[in-house]
Design an enzyme around this catalytic site. Structure first.
Site, PDB file in Angstrom:
ATOM      1  N   HIS A  31      37.355   6.948  43.855  1.00 43.13           N
ATOM      2  CA  HIS A  31      36.079   7.097  43.277  1.00 43.13           C
ATOM      3  C   HIS A  31      35.779   8.541  42.918  1.00 43.13           C
ATOM      4  O   HIS A  31      35.724   9.302  44.085  1.00 43.13           O
ATOM      5  CB  HIS A  31      35.039   6.406  43.963  1.00 43.13           C
ATOM      6  CG  HIS A  31      33.701   6.726  43.723  1.00 43.13           C
ATOM      7  ND1 HIS A  31      33.130   5.703  42.642  1.00 43.13           N
ATOM      8  CD2 HIS A  31      32.653   7.617  44.213  1.00 43.13           C
ATOM      9  CE1 HIS A  31      31.637   6.019  42.745  1.00 43.13           C
ATOM     10  NE2 HIS A  31      31.337   7.097  43.344  1.00 43.13           N
ATOM     11  N   ASP A  33      33.338  11.640  42.188  1.00 43.45           N
ATOM     12  CA  ASP A  33      32.152  12.141  42.171  1.00 43.45           C
ATOM     13  C   ASP A  33      31.902  13.175  41.298  1.00 43.45           C
ATOM     14  O   ASP A  33      32.210  14.436  41.516  1.00 43.45           O
ATOM     15  CB  ASP A  33      31.605  12.192  43.502  1.00 43.45           C
ATOM     16  CG  ASP A  33      31.332  10.712  44.114  1.00 43.45           C
ATOM     17  OD1 ASP A  33      31.710  10.499  45.360  1.00 43.45           O
ATOM     18  OD2 ASP A  33      30.670   9.829  43.600  1.00 43.45           O
ATOM     19  N   HIS A  66      32.124   8.350  38.574  1.00 40.59           N
ATOM     20  CA  HIS A  66      30.932   8.176  38.827  1.00 40.59           C
ATOM     21  C   HIS A  66      30.271   9.411  38.220  1.00 40.59           C
ATOM     22  O   HIS A  66      30.086  10.526  38.855  1.00 40.59           O
ATOM     23  CB  HIS A  66      30.545   8.295  40.256  1.00 40.59           C
ATOM     24  CG  HIS A  66      29.064   8.140  40.578  1.00 40.59           C
ATOM     25  ND1 HIS A  66      28.717   8.246  42.139  1.00 40.59           N
ATOM     26  CD2 HIS A  66      28.067   7.925  39.983  1.00 40.59           C
ATOM     27  CE1 HIS A  66      27.470   8.108  41.912  1.00 40.59           C
ATOM     28  NE2 HIS A  66      27.112   7.882  40.781  1.00 40.59           N
ATOM     29  N   GLY A 142      24.384  12.878  45.382  1.00 38.24           N
ATOM     30  CA  GLY A 142      24.427  14.240  45.604  1.00 38.24           C
ATOM     31  C   GLY A 142      25.420  14.727  46.719  1.00 38.24           C
ATOM     32  O   GLY A 142      26.186  15.946  46.588  1.00 38.24           O
ATOM     33  N   ASP A 179      27.564   2.224  46.963  1.00 41.35           N
ATOM     34  CA  ASP A 179      28.123   3.744  47.392  1.00 41.35           C
ATOM     35  C   ASP A 179      27.254   4.245  47.950  1.00 41.35           C
ATOM     36  O   ASP A 179      26.147   4.666  47.714  1.00 41.35           O
ATOM     37  CB  ASP A 179      28.400   4.260  45.763  1.00 41.35           C
ATOM     38  CG  ASP A 179      28.943   5.608  45.722  1.00 41.35           C
ATOM     39  OD1 ASP A 179      28.914   6.265  44.805  1.00 41.35           O
ATOM     40  OD2 ASP A 179      29.385   6.103  47.020  1.00 41.35           O
ATOM     41  N   GLY A 181      27.002   5.866  52.305  1.00 42.76           N
ATOM     42  CA  GLY A 181      26.856   5.497  53.794  1.00 42.76           C
ATOM     43  C   GLY A 181      27.624   4.066  54.114  1.00 42.76           C
ATOM     44  O   GLY A 181      27.196   3.344  55.291  1.00 42.76           O
ATOM     45  N   GLY A 201      33.421   7.385  51.705  1.00 41.69           N
ATOM     46  CA  GLY A 201      33.849   8.924  51.623  1.00 41.69           C
ATOM     47  C   GLY A 201      34.167   9.107  53.007  1.00 41.69           C
ATOM     48  O   GLY A 201      34.964   9.316  53.549  1.00 41.69           O
TER      49      GLY A 201
HETATM   50  C1  DX5 Z   1      27.023  10.562  46.640  1.00 39.00           C
HETATM   51  C2  DX5 Z   1      28.514   9.876  46.141  1.00 39.00           C
HETATM   52  C3  DX5 Z   1      29.058   9.046  46.953  1.00 39.00           C
HETATM   53  C4  DX5 Z   1      29.320   9.782  48.268  1.00 39.00           C
HETATM   54  C5  DX5 Z   1      29.803   8.486  49.501  1.00 39.00           C
HETATM   55  O1  DX5 Z   1      26.368  10.869  45.817  1.00 39.00           O
HETATM   56  O2  DX5 Z   1      28.165   9.204  44.825  1.00 39.00           O
HETATM   57  O3  DX5 Z   1      30.381   8.495  46.263  1.00 39.00           O
HETATM   58  O4  DX5 Z   1      30.214  10.815  48.210  1.00 39.00           O
HETATM   59  O5  DX5 Z   1      30.103   9.236  50.547  1.00 39.00           O
HETATM   60  P1  DX5 Z   1      29.825   8.716  51.864  1.00 39.00           P
HETATM   61  O6  DX5 Z   1      30.519   7.309  52.140  1.00 39.00           O
HETATM   62  O7  DX5 Z   1      30.239   9.739  53.046  1.00 39.00           O
HETATM   63  O8  DX5 Z   1      28.371   8.355  51.852  1.00 39.00           O
HETATM   64 ZN    ZN Z   2      29.866   8.264  43.892  1.00 40.95          ZN
END
Ligand code: DX5
Ligand code: ZN
Length: 223
Positions: A31, A33, A66, A142, A179, A181, A201
């Site tokens: 994924h 970002d 994304h 973000g 996506d 947390g 993430g």
């Molecule tokens: C936030 C991103 C997510 C984020 C996920 O804007 O789209 O993909 O990086 O990271 P965690 O899993 O740590 O929330």
């Molecule tokens: Zn994302």
């Protein structure tokens, strides 16, 4: 359940090796970002970096972009040409959504629509027959490492009902990707809500354990 590492929380100074560590641990869906500093305050990376990651990782892994960018309608083809297999655009950042998702598919990728925590699913329902995935944000986009927003449960369940009804009527299935947390302690709950794809993430890329060890913890939470 597809586990999709978000590389945002990986060691961006060593991104190729971070991604390779995930692929070596058995990951097949990455994924990516993409942030432009306008749609969201943060700014990450774009097509040149993606092309280098594709070169480094080979054709195997799915690259899921994304797009947290203002001009996704005009620029998505660059991400496909750089090696992305899937493109998710934010319903909040696209003027002509129906045309955009059709163009993504014509451009050679699967198409997804992303909705922020405060956005109702109604906008997605109007293009549900034209897409392959809905990305439901469970944090405000973000940054990685944020806390999961549990109030998205209702819309995930309503979305799953709409997709099930579409399939029952002979329509195509649509993945629900969640996506933000997502960790070992909540991922089984998200599967029960109807998610079949979860972005992780900081639950995978962190200082407390390797990606492989963190992935094993997540997989055991799904057993
Ligand atoms: C936030 C991103 C997510 C984020 C996920 O804007 O789209 O993909 O990086 O990271 P965690 O899993 O740590 O929330
Ligand atoms: Zn994302």
């Amino acid at each position: 359940m597809i586990i999709a590492p978000s590389v945002l929380t990986a060691d961006l100074a060593d991104l190729g090796n971070a991604c390779r560590e995930a692929v070596d641990a058995g990951i097949n869906w990455m994924h990516l970002d993409i942030m432009d500093g306008n749609f969201v305050p943060n700014l990450t990376f774009g097509p040149p970096v993606i092309a280098k990651l594709r070169e480094a990782l080979g054709d195997g892994p799915i690259f899921d972009a994304h797009l947290m960018i203002e001009n996704a309608e005009e620029s998505f083809q660059q991400y496909i040409d750089a090696g992305c297999n899937h493109i998710s655009v934010h319903v909040e950042a696209v003027t002509h959504l129906h045309r955009c998702v059709a163009a993504i598919r014509e451009g050679g990728a699967t198409a997804g629509v992303t909705i922020n925590p405060g956005t109702p699913i109604d906008a997605v329902l109007e293009v549900l027959t034209e897409i392959d995935l809905v990305l439901v944000m469970s944090v405000n986009p973000g940054y990685g490492g944020q806390s999961f927003i549990p109030t998205v449960e209702g819309k995930v369940r309503r979305l799953k009902e709409a997709i099930d009804a579409q399939v029952a009527a002979g329509g195509r299935p649509v993945q629900i990707q969640i996506d933000g947390g997502v960790k070992a302690h909540n991922i089984a709950m998200l599967r029960e809500w109807g998610a079949s794809n979860c972005v992780v993430g900081s639950g995978l890329f962190n200082d407390s354990a390797s990606v492989a060890d963190n992935l094993a913890i997540i997989h055991s939470a799904l057993e």
